[in-house]
Design a protein around this motif. Structure first.
Motif, PDB file in Angstrom:
ATOM      1  N   ILE A  65       0.858  -1.190   0.000  1.00  0.00           N
ATOM      2  CA  ILE A  65       0.000   0.000   0.000  1.00  0.00           C
ATOM      3  C   ILE A  65       0.892   1.237   0.000  1.00  0.00           C
ATOM      4  N   GLU A  66       0.808   2.020  -1.060  1.00  0.00           N
ATOM      5  CA  GLU A  66       1.680   3.190  -1.219  1.00  0.00           C
ATOM      6  C   GLU A  66       0.814   4.446  -1.309  1.00  0.00           C
ATOM      7  N   ARG A  67       1.202   5.459  -0.541  1.00  0.00           N
ATOM      8  CA  ARG A  67       0.330   6.647  -0.537  1.00  0.00           C
ATOM      9  C   ARG A  67       0.478   7.505  -1.798  1.00  0.00           C
ATOM     10  N   GLY A 121       9.374   7.978  -2.747  1.00  0.00           N
ATOM     11  CA  GLY A 121      10.068   8.339  -1.499  1.00  0.00           C
ATOM     12  C   GLY A 121      11.572   8.380  -1.723  1.00  0.00           C
ATOM     13  N   ASN A 122      12.297   7.944  -0.719  1.00  0.00           N
ATOM     14  CA  ASN A 122      13.762   8.061  -0.795  1.00  0.00           C
ATOM     15  C   ASN A 122      14.383   7.173  -1.861  1.00  0.00           C
ATOM     16  N   THR A 123      13.741   6.046  -2.154  1.00  0.00           N
ATOM     17  CA  THR A 123      14.357   5.139  -3.124  1.00  0.00           C
ATOM     18  C   THR A 123      14.487   5.818  -4.487  1.00  0.00           C
ATOM     19  N   GLY A 124      13.526   6.655  -4.837  1.00  0.00           N
ATOM     20  CA  GLY A 124      13.627   7.373  -6.104  1.00  0.00           C
ATOM     21  C   GLY A 124      14.353   8.697  -5.985  1.00  0.00           C
ATOM     22  N   ASN A 165      17.505   8.953  -4.173  1.00  0.00           N
ATOM     23  CA  ASN A 165      18.829   8.800  -3.554  1.00  0.00           C
ATOM     24  C   ASN A 165      19.942   8.804  -4.589  1.00  0.00           C
ATOM     25  N   THR A 166      21.169   8.799  -4.096  1.00  0.00           N
ATOM     26  CA  THR A 166      22.331   8.926  -4.989  1.00  0.00           C
ATOM     27  C   THR A 166      22.909   7.556  -5.363  1.00  0.00           C
ATOM     28  N   THR A 167      22.227   6.492  -4.993  1.00  0.00           N
ATOM     29  CA  THR A 167      22.395   5.118  -5.498  1.00  0.00           C
ATOM     30  C   THR A 167      23.734   4.437  -5.193  1.00  0.00           C
ATOM     31  N   VAL A 168      24.432   4.889  -4.168  1.00  0.00           N
ATOM     32  CA  VAL A 168      25.706   4.234  -3.858  1.00  0.00           C
ATOM     33  C   VAL A 168      25.427   2.907  -3.138  1.00  0.00           C
ATOM     34  N   ILE A 169      26.079   1.859  -3.628  1.00  0.00           N
ATOM     35  CA  ILE A 169      25.935   0.518  -3.045  1.00  0.00           C
ATOM     36  C   ILE A 169      27.316   0.066  -2.599  1.00  0.00           C
ATOM     37  N   GLU A 180      -3.119   6.227   0.962  1.00  0.00           N
ATOM     38  CA  GLU A 180      -2.370   6.498   2.197  1.00  0.00           C
ATOM     39  C   GLU A 180      -2.926   5.695   3.373  1.00  0.00           C
ATOM     40  N   VAL A 181      -2.054   5.108   4.160  1.00  0.00           N
ATOM     41  CA  VAL A 181      -2.467   4.463   5.411  1.00  0.00           C
ATOM     42  C   VAL A 181      -2.593   5.561   6.469  1.00  0.00           C
ATOM     43  N   THR A 182      -3.777   5.649   7.071  1.00  0.00           N
ATOM     44  CA  THR A 182      -4.028   6.732   8.024  1.00  0.00           C
ATOM     45  C   THR A 182      -4.068   6.254   9.474  1.00  0.00           C
ATOM     46  N   GLY A 206      18.068   5.437   7.398  1.00  0.00           N
ATOM     47  CA  GLY A 206      18.704   6.748   7.358  1.00  0.00           C
ATOM     48  C   GLY A 206      19.222   7.099   5.978  1.00  0.00           C
ATOM     49  N   THR A 207      20.527   7.410   5.937  1.00  0.00           N
ATOM     50  CA  THR A 207      21.132   7.876   4.690  1.00  0.00           C
ATOM     51  C   THR A 207      21.612   6.713   3.831  1.00  0.00           C
ATOM     52  N   GLY A 208      21.428   5.465   4.305  1.00  0.00           N
ATOM     53  CA  GLY A 208      22.106   4.365   3.612  1.00  0.00           C
ATOM     54  C   GLY A 208      21.267   3.162   3.274  1.00  0.00           C
ATOM     55  N   GLY A 209      19.982   3.359   3.040  1.00  0.00           N
ATOM     56  CA  GLY A 209      19.121   2.190   2.856  1.00  0.00           C
ATOM     57  C   GLY A 209      18.899   1.750   1.423  1.00  0.00           C
ATOM     58  N   PHE A 210      19.470   2.453   0.450  1.00  0.00           N
ATOM     59  CA  PHE A 210      19.320   1.962  -0.927  1.00  0.00           C
ATOM     60  C   PHE A 210      20.174   0.708  -1.104  1.00  0.00           C
ATOM     61  N   LYS A 211      21.381   0.792  -0.591  1.00  0.00           N
ATOM     62  CA  LYS A 211      22.320  -0.330  -0.729  1.00  0.00           C
ATOM     63  C   LYS A 211      21.815  -1.602  -0.059  1.00  0.00           C
ATOM     64  N   SER A 212      20.878  -1.444   0.858  1.00  0.00           N
ATOM     65  CA  SER A 212      20.447  -2.609   1.639  1.00  0.00           C
ATOM     66  C   SER A 212      19.087  -3.148   1.215  1.00  0.00           C
TER      67      SER A 212
HETATM   68  C1  LIG Z   1      19.310  12.447  -1.134  1.00  0.00           C
HETATM   69  C2  LIG Z   1      19.458  11.033  -0.666  1.00  0.00           C
HETATM   70  C3  LIG Z   1      20.586  10.327  -0.997  1.00  0.00           C
HETATM   71  C4  LIG Z   1      20.737   9.007  -0.573  1.00  0.00           C
HETATM   72  N1  LIG Z   1      21.803   8.307  -1.007  1.00  0.00           N
HETATM   73  C5  LIG Z   1      21.911   6.996  -0.710  1.00  0.00           C
HETATM   74  C6  LIG Z   1      22.964   6.241  -1.272  1.00  0.00           C
HETATM   75  O1  LIG Z   1      23.774   6.748  -2.062  1.00  0.00           O
HETATM   76  N2  LIG Z   1      23.050   4.933  -0.929  1.00  0.00           N
HETATM   77  C7  LIG Z   1      22.177   4.356  -0.067  1.00  0.00           C
HETATM   78  O2  LIG Z   1      22.340   3.181   0.237  1.00  0.00           O
HETATM   79  N3  LIG Z   1      21.143   5.055   0.449  1.00  0.00           N
HETATM   80  C8  LIG Z   1      20.981   6.359   0.138  1.00  0.00           C
HETATM   81  N4  LIG Z   1      19.941   7.085   0.644  1.00  0.00           N
HETATM   82  C9  LIG Z   1      18.997   6.444   1.585  1.00  0.00           C
HETATM   83  C10 LIG Z   1      17.987   5.590   0.835  1.00  0.00           C
HETATM   84  O3  LIG Z   1      17.430   6.311  -0.222  1.00  0.00           O
HETATM   85  C11 LIG Z   1      16.883   5.127   1.780  1.00  0.00           C
HETATM   86  O4  LIG Z   1      17.420   4.618   2.977  1.00  0.00           O
HETATM   87  C12 LIG Z   1      16.042   4.037   1.127  1.00  0.00           C
HETATM   88  O5  LIG Z   1      15.632   4.426  -0.154  1.00  0.00           O
HETATM   89  C13 LIG Z   1      14.848   3.747   1.998  1.00  0.00           C
HETATM   90  O6  LIG Z   1      13.982   2.899   1.281  1.00  0.00           O
HETATM   91  P1  LIG Z   1      12.545   2.618   1.850  1.00  0.00           P
HETATM   92  O7  LIG Z   1      11.874   1.693   0.919  1.00  0.00           O
HETATM   93  O8  LIG Z   1      12.665   2.249   3.281  1.00  0.00           O
HETATM   94  O9  LIG Z   1      11.850   4.059   1.867  1.00  0.00           O
HETATM   95  P2  LIG Z   1      11.195   4.932   0.721  1.00  0.00           P
HETATM   96  O10 LIG Z   1      11.793   4.688  -0.600  1.00  0.00           O
HETATM   97  O11 LIG Z   1      11.165   6.333   1.224  1.00  0.00           O
HETATM   98  O12 LIG Z   1       9.738   4.357   0.645  1.00  0.00           O
HETATM   99  C14 LIG Z   1       8.786   4.577   1.660  1.00  0.00           C
HETATM  100  C15 LIG Z   1       7.456   4.751   0.994  1.00  0.00           C
HETATM  101  O13 LIG Z   1       6.459   4.799   1.998  1.00  0.00           O
HETATM  102  C16 LIG Z   1       5.447   5.662   1.535  1.00  0.00           C
HETATM  103  N5  LIG Z   1       4.630   6.082   2.687  1.00  0.00           N
HETATM  104  C17 LIG Z   1       4.978   6.920   3.696  1.00  0.00           C
HETATM  105  N6  LIG Z   1       3.953   7.060   4.568  1.00  0.00           N
HETATM  106  C18 LIG Z   1       2.935   6.278   4.079  1.00  0.00           C
HETATM  107  C19 LIG Z   1       1.608   6.024   4.507  1.00  0.00           C
HETATM  108  N7  LIG Z   1       1.111   6.584   5.630  1.00  0.00           N
HETATM  109  N8  LIG Z   1       0.844   5.194   3.774  1.00  0.00           N
HETATM  110  C20 LIG Z   1       1.333   4.594   2.636  1.00  0.00           C
HETATM  111  N9  LIG Z   1       2.569   4.834   2.175  1.00  0.00           N
HETATM  112  C21 LIG Z   1       3.375   5.664   2.892  1.00  0.00           C
HETATM  113  C22 LIG Z   1       6.211   6.795   0.886  1.00  0.00           C
HETATM  114  O14 LIG Z   1       5.400   7.514  -0.027  1.00  0.00           O
HETATM  115  C23 LIG Z   1       7.353   6.056   0.207  1.00  0.00           C
HETATM  116  O15 LIG Z   1       7.096   5.774  -1.148  1.00  0.00           O
HETATM  117  C24 LIG Z   1      19.751   8.406   0.251  1.00  0.00           C
HETATM  118  C25 LIG Z   1      18.614   9.129   0.595  1.00  0.00           C
HETATM  119  C26 LIG Z   1      18.458  10.420   0.135  1.00  0.00           C
HETATM  120  C27 LIG Z   1      17.215  11.165   0.484  1.00  0.00           C
END
Ligand SMILES: Cc1cc2nc3c(=O)[nH]c(=O)nc-3n(C[C@H](O)[C@H](O)[C@H](O)COP(=O)(O)OP(=O)(O)OC[C@H]3O[C@@H](n4cnc5c(N)ncnc54)[C@H](O)[C@@H]3O)c2cc1C
Length: 417
Positions: free
Chosen positions: A63-65, A71-74, A76-80, A207-209, A366-372
């Motif tokens: 379920i995506e709002r 969110g952050n996945t789209g 980020n700077t994509t470092v793995i 959105e989940v409320t 935090g700042t590093g969840g794309f790689k994981s």
């Molecule tokens: C500028 C930037 C640079 C970064 N660079 C790196 C990098 O180089 N390497 C790295 O490893 N990591 C990097 N990161 C961190 C990485 O992007 C994140 O840790 C990772 O993408 C998190 O993934 P996620 O799926 O947990 O969150 P997200 O991709 O943020 O997905 C969470 C989703 O939940 C949705 N959501 C929120 N609330 C609700 C709700 N109430 N109901 C339904 N949906 C909801 C949001 O819309 C979103 O789509 C960076 C982040 C940023 C912002």
């Protein structure tokens, strides 16, 4: 699911590209699922994919709002990479890296993983000692890190100012050759396609409320802007919005949400074929396949939900890049944005059960969840399906903030916290 292949490309080319189907099925929410995953970012989609693929749990909805990867996945700077200090982190991030290495094949979707290597620059004698200690720890943990000389750095990064009078003099550095970058959207779309083909419902603009059940005790489902959805198990993968949802479920998470910025320049000819990080400035950069320099740096050090970021951090990061790469100073900036990252006190993620039945956590990256993403999804799916926390995930459960068994990766998370 249509398999992608060279033969398929040729066939579609010959018949005017008329046979391609949407990459995932857009579903409307059903009243009940076995598992509801909140958040259509990388971690949520990977969790759904591995639930269906590895554990054959297919009665799942994501379920995506907004839109997938919004969110952050789209953003980020994509470092793995997996060059972390502590054994627990090395196991986690190296597991993710190994999954990334085979992910295009696993998903039959080109995620454009490019293991081009990552060089961390060191600027003082004290940092050099710290780097040697870190590299020693990484090697003990089975991570392919090694120290590199000034000469090798000059050879591999010709645009870097290596002069003795440089604003950030370079004394040496270390490299992880298996590190690299991938295309962020492709990771999202690849997992969405794989999960959808296995029967997972992907619901956008929903959105989940709040939560159904007894807040603080037991979760039975979610309320959304498109109605209530009952579920045996609910997983939250919402990054910077984790504290908001936790509060609605009746508990607090030790997470602070900050804006983290990224910058992309206009495209230029190939000038940089590794990822470079400077420990002194916290700035890092790589060059995308399109030619743009993709730049990141430290957090905006005040809590915020504005996906723009402030001028002070932007000036600091871009100034540091211009100082270190003088020839880049005249390249024009094309885009800038921020994402809301979920930072824990020890800069390590939270995986495992929430303090109530039926709710599971995947957050704090935090700042590093794309790689994981592959590991986060894999480990969360394992927990949800088997009710057992996997060995790799065990050190990252929420109770470490009560026991004190923290895994303080603030330094290895690479950028200034
Ligand atoms: C500028 C930037 C640079 C970064 N660079 C790196 C990098 O180089 N390497 C790295 O490893 N990591 C990097 N990161 C961190 C990485 O992007 C994140 O840790 C990772 O993408 C998190 O993934 P996620 O799926 O947990 O969150 P997200 O991709 O943020 O997905 C969470 C989703 O939940 C949705 N959501 C929120 N609330 C609700 C709700 N109430 N109901 C339904 N949906 C909801 C949001 O819309 C979103 O789509 C960076 C982040 C940023 C912002």
């Amino acid at each position: 699911m249509d398999r992608y292949s060279a033969t398929r490309l040729v066939r579609e080319g010959l018949r005017g590209q008329s046979g391609w189907r949407p990459v995932w099925r857009r579903a409307s929410p059903k009243p009940r699922y076995q598992v509801v995953v909140i958040g259509g970012g990388g971690h949520g989609l990977a969790t759904a994919y591995y639930l269906a693929k590895v554990h054959k749990v297919t009665d799942v909805a994501v379920i995506e709002r907004g839109w997938l990867g919004g969110g952050n996945t789209g953003r980020n700077t994509t470092v793995i990479r997996s060059n972390y200090y502590y054994a627990e982190s090395a196991r986690l991030y190296d597991f993710a890296l190994r999954l990334y290495e085979g992910l295009s094949r696993e998903l039959n979707y080109n995620i454009m993983f490019s293991p081009r290597g990552m060089i961390t620059l060191v600027h003082s004698r004290r940092e050099l000692e710290g780097a040697a200690r870190s590299v020693g720890a990484m090697r003990l943990n089975g991570v392919d890190a090694r120290m590199i000389s000034k000469d090798e750095i000059a050879r591999r990064i010709p645009a870097l100012d290596m002069s003795a009078t440089a604003r950030f003099p370079v004394l040496g550095g270390f490299v992880q050759e298996r590190a690299g970058v991938a295309r962020h959207d492709a990771v999202v779309w690849g997992y969405a396609r794989g999960a959808s083909a296995l029967g997972v419902d992907i619901v956008e603009n929903c959105e989940v409320t709040g939560f159904l059940g007894e807040p603080g005790r037991r979760i039975d489902g979610v309320s959304t802007r498109r109605g209530d959805i009952r579920a045996d198990k609910v997983v939250t993968c919402v990054a910077g919005h984790s504290t908001e949802l936790a509060r609605r479920a009746g508990f607090e998470l030790p997470i602070t949400s900050y804006a983290l910025q990224a910058f992309v320049t206009e495209p230029v000819k190939p000038v940089l074929d590794v990822v470079v990080l400077s420990t002194a400035s916290g700035a890092y950069l790589s060059q995308s396949d399109k030619g743009g320099l993709v730049i990141g740096g430290g957090l905006d050090l005040y809590p915020s939900y504005a996906q723009r970021g402030g001028a002070a951090s932007a000036r600091k990061v871009l100034g540091a890049v211009a100082d270190q790469f003088p020839s880049f100073a005249s390249i024009r900036l094309l885009r800038q944005w921020a994402g809301i990252v979920d930072v824990t006190p020890d800069s390590s993620p939270i995986l495992g059960a929430a303090p109530m039945k039926g709710l599971y956590l995947n957050c704090g990256w935090g700042t590093g969840g794309f790689k994981s993403i592959p590991a986060g999804g894999w480990l969360t799916a394992h927990h949800v399906a088997t009710e057992e926390v996997h060995d790799i995930a065990r050190p990252f459960t929420l109770d470490r903030f009560a026991t004190g068994a923290l895994i303080d990766e603030a330094a290895a998370s690479g950028i200034v916290h």
